[in-house]
Enzyme design. Structure first.
Site, mmCIF file in Angstrom:
data_model
loop_
_atom_site.group_PDB
_atom_site.id
_atom_site.type_symbol
_atom_site.label_atom_id
_atom_site.label_comp_id
_atom_site.label_asym_id
_atom_site.label_seq_id
_atom_site.Cartn_x
_atom_site.Cartn_y
_atom_site.Cartn_z
ATOM 1 N N ASP A 1 -1.731 3.828 -2.941
ATOM 2 C CA ASP A 1 -2.554 4.795 -2.848
ATOM 3 C C ASP A 1 -2.074 6.203 -3.593
ATOM 4 O O ASP A 1 -1.166 6.312 -3.946
ATOM 5 C CB ASP A 1 -2.833 4.918 -1.310
ATOM 6 N N ASP B 1 -1.832 5.650 3.247
ATOM 7 C CA ASP B 1 -1.508 6.528 4.449
ATOM 8 C C ASP B 1 -2.594 6.255 5.628
ATOM 9 O O ASP B 1 -2.699 6.991 6.669
ATOM 10 C CB ASP B 1 -1.620 8.063 4.269
#
Length: 206
Positions: A12, A177
Protein backbone atom coordinates in the site's frame (compact mmCIF):
# COMPACT_ATOMS: atom_id res chain seq x y z
CA UNK A 1 9.70 -13.81 9.40
CA UNK A 2 8.15 -14.45 6.00
CA UNK A 3 6.85 -17.75 4.76
CA UNK A 4 9.39 -19.17 2.34
CA UNK A 5 6.67 -19.55 -0.29
CA UNK A 6 6.20 -15.77 -0.64
CA UNK A 7 7.38 -14.56 -4.04
CA UNK A 8 5.27 -11.42 -4.52
CA UNK A 9 4.60 -8.28 -2.50
CA UNK A 10 1.56 -6.02 -2.79
CA UNK A 11 2.37 -2.83 -0.90
CA UNK A 12 0.00 0.00 0.00
CA UNK A 13 1.03 3.64 -0.41
CA UNK A 14 -0.61 5.83 2.26
CA UNK A 15 0.28 4.82 5.81
CA UNK A 16 2.67 2.07 4.69
CA UNK A 17 5.16 3.89 2.47
CA UNK A 18 4.23 7.54 2.87
CA UNK A 19 3.39 8.94 6.29
CA UNK A 20 0.04 10.72 6.63
CA UNK A 21 -1.02 13.76 8.66
CA UNK A 22 -4.82 13.83 8.72
CA UNK A 23 -4.95 16.49 11.44
CA UNK A 24 -2.85 18.92 9.38
CA UNK A 25 -4.99 18.30 6.30
CA UNK A 26 -8.22 18.90 8.22
CA UNK A 27 -6.84 22.16 9.57
CA UNK A 28 -5.88 23.32 6.07
CA UNK A 29 -9.40 22.64 4.78
CA UNK A 30 -10.99 24.32 7.81
CA UNK A 31 -8.94 27.43 7.08
CA UNK A 32 -10.33 27.37 3.54
CA UNK A 33 -13.83 27.29 5.00
CA UNK A 34 -14.81 23.58 5.23
CA UNK A 35 -15.70 23.09 8.91
CA UNK A 36 -17.22 19.60 8.47
CA UNK A 37 -14.40 18.11 6.39
CA UNK A 38 -13.56 15.55 9.11
CA UNK A 39 -16.73 13.65 8.14
CA UNK A 40 -15.28 13.03 4.67
CA UNK A 41 -11.61 12.37 5.39
CA UNK A 42 -10.27 9.37 7.30
CA UNK A 43 -6.85 7.79 7.62
CA UNK A 44 -7.70 4.62 5.66
CA UNK A 45 -10.72 5.58 3.55
CA UNK A 46 -12.58 8.61 2.23
CA UNK A 47 -16.25 9.50 1.86
CA UNK A 48 -18.41 11.50 -0.51
CA UNK A 49 -16.74 13.33 -3.38
CA UNK A 50 -13.32 12.56 -1.89
CA UNK A 51 -14.08 8.87 -2.47
CA UNK A 52 -15.41 9.57 -5.97
CA UNK A 53 -12.13 11.30 -6.78
CA UNK A 54 -10.16 8.38 -5.35
CA UNK A 55 -12.05 5.99 -7.61
CA UNK A 56 -11.55 8.18 -10.65
CA UNK A 57 -15.28 8.83 -10.97
CA UNK A 58 -14.82 12.60 -10.98
CA UNK A 59 -11.91 14.51 -12.53
CA UNK A 60 -9.44 16.72 -10.70
CA UNK A 61 -11.36 19.74 -11.97
CA UNK A 62 -14.65 18.22 -10.83
CA UNK A 63 -13.16 17.47 -7.40
CA UNK A 64 -11.93 21.05 -7.00
CA UNK A 65 -15.35 22.37 -8.02
CA UNK A 66 -16.99 20.19 -5.34
CA UNK A 67 -14.58 21.72 -2.82
CA UNK A 68 -15.53 25.23 -3.93
CA UNK A 69 -19.24 24.35 -3.68
CA UNK A 70 -18.73 23.04 -0.14
CA UNK A 71 -16.83 26.18 0.86
CA UNK A 72 -19.30 28.51 -0.84
CA UNK A 73 -16.77 30.97 -2.23
CA UNK A 74 -14.08 31.11 -4.93
CA UNK A 75 -10.87 29.29 -3.99
CA UNK A 76 -7.91 28.79 -6.34
CA UNK A 77 -6.87 25.39 -7.62
CA UNK A 78 -3.49 25.96 -5.99
CA UNK A 79 -5.01 26.57 -2.55
CA UNK A 80 -7.16 23.44 -2.83
CA UNK A 81 -4.24 21.29 -3.96
CA UNK A 82 -2.04 22.64 -1.16
CA UNK A 83 -4.66 21.75 1.44
CA UNK A 84 -5.25 18.31 -0.05
CA UNK A 85 -1.56 17.48 -0.41
CA UNK A 86 -0.90 18.50 3.19
CA UNK A 87 -2.27 15.03 4.02
CA UNK A 88 1.01 13.60 2.70
CA UNK A 89 3.92 13.76 5.14
CA UNK A 90 6.78 12.25 3.14
CA UNK A 91 8.31 8.83 2.52
CA UNK A 92 11.22 7.96 4.83
CA UNK A 93 14.32 7.52 2.68
CA UNK A 94 15.07 4.11 4.19
CA UNK A 95 11.79 2.77 2.79
CA UNK A 96 12.71 3.81 -0.74
CA UNK A 97 16.10 2.13 -0.35
CA UNK A 98 14.40 -0.99 1.00
CA UNK A 99 12.03 -1.20 -1.97
CA UNK A 100 15.03 -1.41 -4.26
CA UNK A 101 16.43 -4.23 -2.14
CA UNK A 102 13.12 -6.09 -2.14
CA UNK A 103 12.94 -6.01 -5.93
CA UNK A 104 16.04 -8.20 -6.04
CA UNK A 105 14.15 -11.07 -4.41
CA UNK A 106 10.44 -10.41 -4.96
CA UNK A 107 7.98 -9.14 -7.53
CA UNK A 108 7.02 -5.84 -5.91
CA UNK A 109 3.71 -4.19 -6.80
CA UNK A 110 2.08 -1.06 -5.43
CA UNK A 111 -1.68 -1.21 -4.77
CA UNK A 112 -3.10 2.06 -3.54
CA UNK A 113 -6.37 3.85 -3.04
CA UNK A 114 -5.26 7.29 -4.18
CA UNK A 115 -6.12 10.16 -6.49
CA UNK A 116 -4.32 11.97 -9.28
CA UNK A 117 -3.54 15.08 -7.23
CA UNK A 118 -1.84 13.09 -4.46
CA UNK A 119 -0.11 10.75 -6.86
CA UNK A 120 1.34 13.50 -9.04
CA UNK A 121 2.59 15.32 -5.94
CA UNK A 122 4.19 12.18 -4.50
CA UNK A 123 5.91 11.30 -7.77
CA UNK A 124 7.40 14.79 -7.96
CA UNK A 125 8.28 15.37 -4.31
CA UNK A 126 8.71 11.98 -2.65
CA UNK A 127 9.69 9.19 -5.03
CA UNK A 128 12.09 11.54 -6.82
CA UNK A 129 14.17 12.09 -3.68
CA UNK A 130 16.18 8.90 -4.25
CA UNK A 131 19.01 10.28 -6.36
CA UNK A 132 16.94 11.22 -9.38
CA UNK A 133 15.00 7.96 -9.49
CA UNK A 134 11.44 7.71 -10.78
CA UNK A 135 8.54 5.93 -9.13
CA UNK A 136 8.79 3.16 -11.76
CA UNK A 137 12.22 2.25 -10.39
CA UNK A 138 10.69 1.03 -7.14
CA UNK A 139 7.96 -1.31 -8.41
CA UNK A 140 7.43 -3.98 -11.02
CA UNK A 141 3.84 -2.84 -11.44
CA UNK A 142 1.73 0.03 -10.08
CA UNK A 143 -2.02 -0.22 -9.46
CA UNK A 144 -3.92 2.94 -8.49
CA UNK A 145 -7.60 3.14 -7.61
CA UNK A 146 -8.31 6.30 -9.60
CA UNK A 147 -6.91 4.69 -12.76
CA UNK A 148 -8.65 1.35 -12.22
CA UNK A 149 -12.04 2.92 -11.31
CA UNK A 150 -12.28 0.64 -8.28
CA UNK A 151 -10.91 0.69 -4.76
CA UNK A 152 -9.98 -1.44 -1.78
CA UNK A 153 -11.59 -3.21 0.02
CA UNK A 154 -13.64 -4.29 -3.03
CA UNK A 155 -12.55 -7.84 -3.96
CA UNK A 156 -12.64 -6.90 -7.65
CA UNK A 157 -9.55 -4.71 -7.39
CA UNK A 158 -7.53 -7.54 -5.83
CA UNK A 159 -8.77 -9.99 -8.44
CA UNK A 160 -7.84 -7.57 -11.22
CA UNK A 161 -4.33 -7.09 -9.82
CA UNK A 162 -3.72 -10.82 -9.36
CA UNK A 163 -4.86 -11.53 -12.91
CA UNK A 164 -2.95 -8.67 -14.54
CA UNK A 165 0.33 -9.35 -12.72
CA UNK A 166 -0.04 -13.14 -12.84
CA UNK A 167 0.32 -13.49 -9.07
CA UNK A 168 -0.65 -16.62 -7.15
CA UNK A 169 -2.54 -15.56 -3.97
CA UNK A 170 -0.76 -18.07 -1.74
CA UNK A 171 2.62 -16.73 -2.92
CA UNK A 172 1.68 -13.10 -2.28
CA UNK A 173 1.99 -10.90 0.82
CA UNK A 174 -0.21 -7.78 1.03
CA UNK A 175 1.00 -5.01 3.36
CA UNK A 176 -1.75 -2.49 4.15
CA UNK A 177 -2.62 -0.36 7.17
CA UNK A 178 -6.39 -0.92 6.87
CA UNK A 179 -7.79 -4.06 8.48
CA UNK A 180 -10.80 -4.07 6.15
CA UNK A 181 -8.52 -4.21 3.12
CA UNK A 182 -6.53 -7.05 4.64
CA UNK A 183 -9.68 -9.03 5.43
CA UNK A 184 -10.72 -8.92 1.78
CA UNK A 185 -7.25 -9.98 0.67
CA UNK A 186 -7.29 -12.87 3.15
CA UNK A 187 -10.65 -14.03 1.79
CA UNK A 188 -8.94 -14.44 -1.59
CA UNK A 189 -6.08 -16.49 -0.15
CA UNK A 190 -3.54 -13.66 0.03
CA UNK A 191 -1.22 -13.42 3.04
CA UNK A 192 -1.45 -10.06 4.84
CA UNK A 193 0.31 -7.85 7.35
CA UNK A 194 -1.18 -4.70 8.91
CA UNK A 195 1.53 -2.28 10.12
CA UNK A 196 0.93 0.46 12.65
CA UNK A 197 1.32 4.14 11.75
CA UNK A 198 4.98 5.03 11.10
CA UNK A 199 6.04 1.40 11.61
CA UNK A 200 9.35 0.20 10.24
CA UNK A 201 8.09 -3.06 8.77
CA UNK A 202 11.49 -4.22 7.50
CA UNK A 203 11.52 -6.73 10.38
CA UNK A 204 9.19 -8.91 8.29
CA UNK A 205 12.10 -9.72 6.00
CA UNK A 206 14.81 -10.41 8.58
Amino acid sequence: MLDGHIKNLLIDFGGVLIDLDRRRCLEHFRRLGMPDVENLLHDCHQEGFFQLHEKGLISDAGFRERIRQAIGRPVTDEAIDEAWNSFLDGIPAYKLDFLLELRKDYTVCLLSNTNAIHWDYACTHDFAQGGGRRVEDYFDRIYLSYQMKMAKPEPEIFQAVLADAGLAPDETLFIDDAEANCRTAQSLGIHTYTPQAHEDWRHLFQ
